[in-house]
Motif scaffolding. Structure first.
Motif, PDB file in Angstrom:
ATOM      1  N   ILE A  75       0.695  -1.220  -0.040  1.00  0.00           N
ATOM      2  CA  ILE A  75      -0.027   0.136  -0.014  1.00  0.00           C
ATOM      3  C   ILE A  75       0.851   1.211  -0.124  1.00  0.00           C
ATOM      4  N   PHE A  76       2.138   1.120   0.650  1.00  0.00           N
ATOM      5  CA  PHE A  76       2.954   2.275   0.645  1.00  0.00           C
ATOM      6  C   PHE A  76       3.358   2.594  -0.916  1.00  0.00           C
ATOM      7  N   ASN A  77       3.768   1.771  -1.568  1.00  0.00           N
ATOM      8  CA  ASN A  77       4.305   1.732  -2.760  1.00  0.00           C
ATOM      9  C   ASN A  77       3.080   2.213  -3.733  1.00  0.00           C
ATOM     10  N   TYR A  78       2.113   1.833  -3.589  1.00  0.00           N
ATOM     11  CA  TYR A  78       0.809   2.436  -4.270  1.00  0.00           C
ATOM     12  C   TYR A  78       0.486   3.783  -4.068  1.00  0.00           C
ATOM     13  N   VAL A 126       0.490  -1.915  -9.729  1.00  0.00           N
ATOM     14  CA  VAL A 126       0.428  -2.348  -8.479  1.00  0.00           C
ATOM     15  C   VAL A 126      -0.793  -2.876  -8.003  1.00  0.00           C
ATOM     16  N   PHE A 127      -1.940  -2.086  -8.217  1.00  0.00           N
ATOM     17  CA  PHE A 127      -3.432  -2.303  -7.634  1.00  0.00           C
ATOM     18  C   PHE A 127      -3.659  -3.479  -8.414  1.00  0.00           C
ATOM     19  N   THR A 128      -3.375  -3.463  -9.659  1.00  0.00           N
ATOM     20  CA  THR A 128      -3.975  -4.768 -10.538  1.00  0.00           C
ATOM     21  C   THR A 128      -3.222  -5.970 -10.062  1.00  0.00           C
ATOM     22  N   GLN A 129      -1.937  -5.986  -9.770  1.00  0.00           N
ATOM     23  CA  GLN A 129      -1.153  -7.067  -9.388  1.00  0.00           C
ATOM     24  C   GLN A 129      -1.620  -7.394  -8.121  1.00  0.00           C
ATOM     25  N   GLN A 141      -4.511  -7.493  -6.613  1.00  0.00           N
ATOM     26  CA  GLN A 141      -5.956  -8.310  -6.813  1.00  0.00           C
ATOM     27  C   GLN A 141      -5.847  -9.795  -6.946  1.00  0.00           C
ATOM     28  N   THR A 142      -4.588 -10.181  -7.243  1.00  0.00           N
ATOM     29  CA  THR A 142      -4.454 -11.800  -7.229  1.00  0.00           C
ATOM     30  C   THR A 142      -3.102 -12.239  -6.497  1.00  0.00           C
ATOM     31  N   GLN A 143      -2.686 -11.420  -5.621  1.00  0.00           N
ATOM     32  CA  GLN A 143      -1.747 -11.723  -4.530  1.00  0.00           C
ATOM     33  C   GLN A 143      -2.214 -12.458  -3.304  1.00  0.00           C
ATOM     34  N   TYR A 144      -1.861 -13.477  -3.018  1.00  0.00           N
ATOM     35  CA  TYR A 144      -2.460 -14.129  -1.889  1.00  0.00           C
ATOM     36  C   TYR A 144      -1.167 -14.501  -1.095  1.00  0.00           C
ATOM     37  N   ASP A 145      -1.424 -14.612   0.370  1.00  0.00           N
ATOM     38  CA  ASP A 145      -0.453 -14.935   1.394  1.00  0.00           C
ATOM     39  C   ASP A 145      -0.894 -16.017   2.234  1.00  0.00           C
ATOM     40  N   ASP A 146      -0.017 -16.628   3.040  1.00  0.00           N
ATOM     41  CA  ASP A 146      -0.622 -17.634   3.767  1.00  0.00           C
ATOM     42  C   ASP A 146      -0.371 -17.439   5.304  1.00  0.00           C
ATOM     43  N   PHE A 147      -0.520 -16.021   5.424  1.00  0.00           N
ATOM     44  CA  PHE A 147      -0.594 -15.509   6.796  1.00  0.00           C
ATOM     45  C   PHE A 147      -1.392 -14.246   6.968  1.00  0.00           C
ATOM     46  N   PRO A 148      -2.258 -14.058   7.969  1.00  0.00           N
ATOM     47  CA  PRO A 148      -2.270 -15.188   9.193  1.00  0.00           C
ATOM     48  C   PRO A 148      -3.022 -16.377   9.093  1.00  0.00           C
ATOM     49  N   ARG A 149      -3.548 -16.222   7.778  1.00  0.00           N
ATOM     50  CA  ARG A 149      -4.193 -17.703   7.560  1.00  0.00           C
ATOM     51  C   ARG A 149      -4.086 -17.844   5.902  1.00  0.00           C
ATOM     52  N   PRO A 150      -4.219 -18.990   5.307  1.00  0.00           N
ATOM     53  CA  PRO A 150      -3.889 -19.321   3.890  1.00  0.00           C
ATOM     54  C   PRO A 150      -5.049 -18.492   3.257  1.00  0.00           C
ATOM     55  N   GLY A 151      -4.615 -17.976   1.942  1.00  0.00           N
ATOM     56  CA  GLY A 151      -5.528 -17.164   1.034  1.00  0.00           C
ATOM     57  C   GLY A 151      -5.897 -15.698   1.469  1.00  0.00           C
ATOM     58  N   THR A 152      -5.130 -15.106   2.504  1.00  0.00           N
ATOM     59  CA  THR A 152      -5.232 -13.851   2.808  1.00  0.00           C
ATOM     60  C   THR A 152      -4.648 -12.887   1.740  1.00  0.00           C
ATOM     61  N   GLN A 153      -5.546 -12.084   1.562  1.00  0.00           N
ATOM     62  CA  GLN A 153      -5.100 -10.830   0.477  1.00  0.00           C
ATOM     63  C   GLN A 153      -4.931  -9.392   1.526  1.00  0.00           C
ATOM     64  N   TRP A 154      -3.860  -9.287   1.989  1.00  0.00           N
ATOM     65  CA  TRP A 154      -3.545  -8.049   2.752  1.00  0.00           C
ATOM     66  C   TRP A 154      -4.060  -6.827   2.008  1.00  0.00           C
ATOM     67  N   PHE A 155      -3.469  -6.584   0.761  1.00  0.00           N
ATOM     68  CA  PHE A 155      -3.830  -5.198   0.063  1.00  0.00           C
ATOM     69  C   PHE A 155      -5.032  -5.052  -0.319  1.00  0.00           C
ATOM     70  N   LYS A 156      -5.805  -6.192  -1.003  1.00  0.00           N
ATOM     71  CA  LYS A 156      -7.061  -6.158  -1.535  1.00  0.00           C
ATOM     72  C   LYS A 156      -8.258  -6.198  -0.356  1.00  0.00           C
ATOM     73  N   ASN A 157      -8.137  -6.980   0.587  1.00  0.00           N
ATOM     74  CA  ASN A 157      -9.191  -7.041   1.698  1.00  0.00           C
ATOM     75  C   ASN A 157      -8.679  -6.143   2.911  1.00  0.00           C
ATOM     76  N   TRP A 158      -7.664  -5.763   3.172  1.00  0.00           N
ATOM     77  CA  TRP A 158      -7.287  -4.733   4.343  1.00  0.00           C
ATOM     78  C   TRP A 158      -6.975  -3.616   4.110  1.00  0.00           C
ATOM     79  N   PHE A 159      -5.659  -3.501   3.535  1.00  0.00           N
ATOM     80  CA  PHE A 159      -5.151  -2.231   3.384  1.00  0.00           C
ATOM     81  C   PHE A 159      -5.716  -1.200   2.525  1.00  0.00           C
ATOM     82  N   PHE A 160      -6.166  -1.948   0.992  1.00  0.00           N
ATOM     83  CA  PHE A 160      -6.866  -1.009   0.264  1.00  0.00           C
ATOM     84  C   PHE A 160      -8.188  -0.422   0.745  1.00  0.00           C
ATOM     85  N   PRO A 161      -8.990  -1.143   1.235  1.00  0.00           N
ATOM     86  CA  PRO A 161     -10.450  -0.708   1.676  1.00  0.00           C
ATOM     87  C   PRO A 161     -10.085   0.565   2.728  1.00  0.00           C
TER      88      PRO A 161
END
Length: 165
Positions: free
Chosen positions: A34-37, A52-55, A57-77
């Motif tokens: 989000i800082f880069n954006y 960055v925004f487009t990329q 949208q399909t970025q997933y992490d396994d923390f704190p749980r599998p399938g987490t989308q930090w940018f899409k579901n936390w930081f950007f909102p």
């Protein structure tokens, strides 16, 4: 890469503090997305910011749980709804003002997830429990930590939106 590294300076030396108590939760790069954006958007590089925004949208992490989308579901909102760069800054300002530090301004410990949600809620002025639940899940541990954080850091004020539980 230079913007990413600047982000580390922001997270570890904001408002006269030393250390980054959030790193244990977001790792090396989740905040940096989000800082880069934000930086790219605000230095006239809208096309790069859009990439960055487009990329993300399909970025997933396994923390704190599998399938987490930090940018899409936390930081950007949070960023888009509550003041963009101002809300990012407000988070670090609230940490500096309220989270335990030693006499040299170094944070004494890391945040837990409940404290993390509480401080971001303070930064936005809105209880972000529902956003956190969507982004990260909401195990009983987070709920207990969040309630304790509200008691431990009572100066952080926010309201519950009508859509919240």
């Amino acid at each position: 890469m230079p913007v990413h590294e600047m982000g580390h300076i922001v997270t570890s030396a904001s408002h006269g503090t030393k250390g980054s108590p959030s790193d244990v939760l977001w790792g090396d790069n989740k905040f940096m997305e989000i800082f880069n954006y934000d930086v790219l958007k605000n230095i006239g590089m809208a096309n790069e910011a859009h990439k960055v925004f487009t990329q993300m949208q399909t970025q997933y992490d396994d923390f704190p749980r599998p399938g987490t989308q930090w940018f899409k579901n936390w930081f950007f909102p949070i960023y888009s709804k509550y003041g963009e760069g101002k809300v990012l800054n407000r988070y670090f300002e609230l940490l500096a003002l309220n989270f335990p530090k030693d006499k040299k301004g170094r944070f004494k410990r890391d945040l837990n997830f409940g404290e993390f949600i509480h401080f971001w809620s303070g930064a936005t002025g809105i209880n972000l429990e529902d956003v956190a639940q969507k982004a990260f899940g909401w195990p009983i541990e987070y709920d207990l930590q969040f309630k304790k954080a509200q008691k431990d850091f009572p100066k952080l004020n926010y309201k519950t939106e009508s859509s919240s539980r």
